[in-house]
Design an enzyme around this catalytic site. Structure first.
Site, PDB file in Angstrom:
ATOM      1  N   HIS A  73      -0.483   4.050  -4.076  1.00  0.00           N
ATOM      2  CA  HIS A  73      -1.064   4.879  -3.526  1.00  0.00           C
ATOM      3  C   HIS A  73      -2.148   5.327  -3.781  1.00  0.00           C
ATOM      4  O   HIS A  73      -3.650   4.907  -4.254  1.00  0.00           O
ATOM      5  CB  HIS A  73      -0.827   3.802  -1.738  1.00  0.00           C
ATOM      6  N   SER A  89      -7.773   2.550   0.965  1.00  0.00           N
ATOM      7  CA  SER A  89      -7.084   1.920   1.597  1.00  0.00           C
ATOM      8  C   SER A  89      -8.116   1.406   2.846  1.00  0.00           C
ATOM      9  O   SER A  89      -8.619   0.287   2.808  1.00  0.00           O
ATOM     10  CB  SER A  89      -5.915   2.999   1.542  1.00  0.00           C
ATOM     11  N   ASP A 147      -7.709   0.736  -3.814  1.00  0.00           N
ATOM     12  CA  ASP A 147      -6.768   0.236  -3.124  1.00  0.00           C
ATOM     13  C   ASP A 147      -6.889  -0.288  -1.896  1.00  0.00           C
ATOM     14  O   ASP A 147      -6.250   0.544  -1.411  1.00  0.00           O
ATOM     15  CB  ASP A 147      -5.356   1.332  -4.007  1.00  0.00           C
TER      16      ASP A 147
END
Length: 455
Positions: free
Chosen positions: A257, A163, A187
């Protein structure tokens, strides 16, 4: 050393001193990832970066290092930095221990956990975003010290960023002019990064090789490609097994996610390889228009470097696609189903496929996502995915569902059905001739090996 690096070094030393004092006060011999109370999420935290080093296979106790103390590293080994993302509630990532254990299992490396929980923990997401470049400032002198000890080589450095951690990895890589060996983005965060220039996000110039996995592009993740090769699992949106409505609570918000991390962990140790297919779009991939296999098709995950060393990566399209199952290890086995219909009028609808093995095991595919038009004597190819490998198929079932709700209950007449394994193309092709499918009724049969026509 630049003024910015000097300031970062000063902050790093101060942070490590504080972290060491905290650890001593807790009476713990092994430093662990920072755990913060919920109150810190509300009031916010000042940025503190702690580096937890694990060396050797299956090492269970970390050592705190900093920019002036990297002597515990073996600079002749690969060094992997693992960088987490936004932590709104102050808790350690649930996947952290499993990632640490798995990385140590597959490689004898220097594994450095970049703990910036103080700085990532806040309900004010923009504050965490603003801290990303500050984390990179702190990591720069650390890597510079490692580089000097290894006589200038940055190729042995691999940064895995989750992330926000993916963009932090990019910021670090840009400081070394893209000479770091590899950056993996799991991601990468989308909010406040979408539309930004390359200097303000991860991009392919940040390392010699940048590979990216997208699993939540319609919410928390970044939609467009960011690396030399970008993997889009299930199109990069809804992941099988994750809640599909807000009734799933917190898991609905984070499951897609976080799935990127669990996919990556499984790629290290799974007995199956996840092959991805270069394609212009996910729709075309599902439409079986990008399934011509050759030696350049990449294998997703940690071991992609083995494929990269034997392939011309830059000649591939940036985007590659694959499907996954609902559960670990997330592997799917692909087939191509060729159907030639004999109906006078076109039938439009979906096909569900079931496969039975000689040991009685049964798997079923989901119906193809987009309705297909079955025209008389025109071959239609469907991409079929199942979550279990049926090596010796003894029975096949097909079910046709019409896309036209008001259509009367008519049959789909099949002149020839051919089933080809895409995952294992050397396996025999299976056929069935002259078959009629009643609408919404499963038809099961014994297939035969397809007849090979002489040239």
């Amino acid at each position: 050393m630049t003024i910015g690096s000097a300031k970062a070094l000063t902050k790093m030393v101060a942070a490590e001193s504080r972290a060491t004092e905290d650890q001593a006060s807790q009476g713990s011999e092994c430093p662990s990832f920072t755990q913060l109370p919920m109150t810190d999420s509300i009031i916010g935290t000042d940025l503190v970066v702690r580096l937890l080093l694990y060396t050797g296979r299956n090492s269970s106790c970390a050592t705190l290092i900093n920019a002036t103390h990297t002597s515990p590293l073996d600079v002749n080994k690969k060094t992997t930095f693992l960088i987490h993302g936004y932590r709104p509630f102050g808790s350690p990532p649930k996947w952290l221990n499993k990632m640490i254990e798995t990385l140590q299992l597959v490689d004898d490396m220097n594994l450095i956990i970049v703990d910036w929980n103080r700085g990532a923990t806040t309900i004010n997401y923009p504050v965490a975003v603003a801290n990303c470049k500050k984390v990179a400032d702190i990591l720069e002198p650390v890597i510079d010290n490692i580089r000097k000890k290894s006589k200038g080589s940055l190729e042995l450095i691999h940064m895995i960023g989750v992330s926000l951690g993916a963009h932090i990895s990019g910021f670090v890589g840009s400081r070394f002019h893209g000479k770091i060996g590899r950056i993996t983005g799991l991601d990468p965060a989308g909010p406040l990064f979408t539309g930004k220039a390359e200097d303000d996000r991860l991009d392919p110039s940040d390392a010699q090789f940048v590979d990216v996995l997208h699993t939540d592009i319609d919410a928390l993740g970044y939609r467009e490609y960011l690396g030399h090769i970008d993997f889009y699992a299930n199109g990069g949106t809804d992941q099988p097994g994750c809640p599909v409505t807000i009734l799933g609570g917190k898991k609905y918000m984070i499951c897609d996610h976080q799935r990127s991390v669990y996919m990556y962990i499984n790629s290290m140790i799974s007995t199956c390889n996840i092959t991805a297919y270069p394609c212009a779009s996910y729709t075309e991939f599902l439409d079986a228009r990008c399934t011509q296999r050759d030696d350049t098709d990449p294998i997703f995950g940690y071991h992609i470097e083995k494929w990269k060393n034997h392939s011309h990566v830059m000649k591939l399209p940036n985007k590659v696609f694959f499907l996954t199952s609902t559960e670990e290890p997330f592997c799917m086995y692909y087939y191509l189903l060729d159907i030639i219909a004999w109906n006078r009028n076109t039938r439009k609808g979906y096909i569900t496929v079931g496969l039975t093995g000689e040991n009685g095991s049964v798997v079923k595919s989901k119906a193809n996502r987009y309705a297909k038009s079955f025209e008389k004597f025109k071959e239609v190819t469907l991409l079929v995915g199942v979550d279990k490998d049926i090596e010796n198929i003894t029975r096949v079932s097909l079910m046709f569902s019409s896309a036209i709700l008001v259509e009367p209950k008519l049959k789909l007449g099949i002149l020839r059905m051919q089933l080809r394994s895409l995952t294992y193309p050397q396996r025999p092709h299976l056929c069935r001739y002259d078959l009629a499918l009643e609408r919404d009724e499963e038809e099961e049969f014994h297939p035969i090996e397809c007849q090979v026509q002489a040239l």
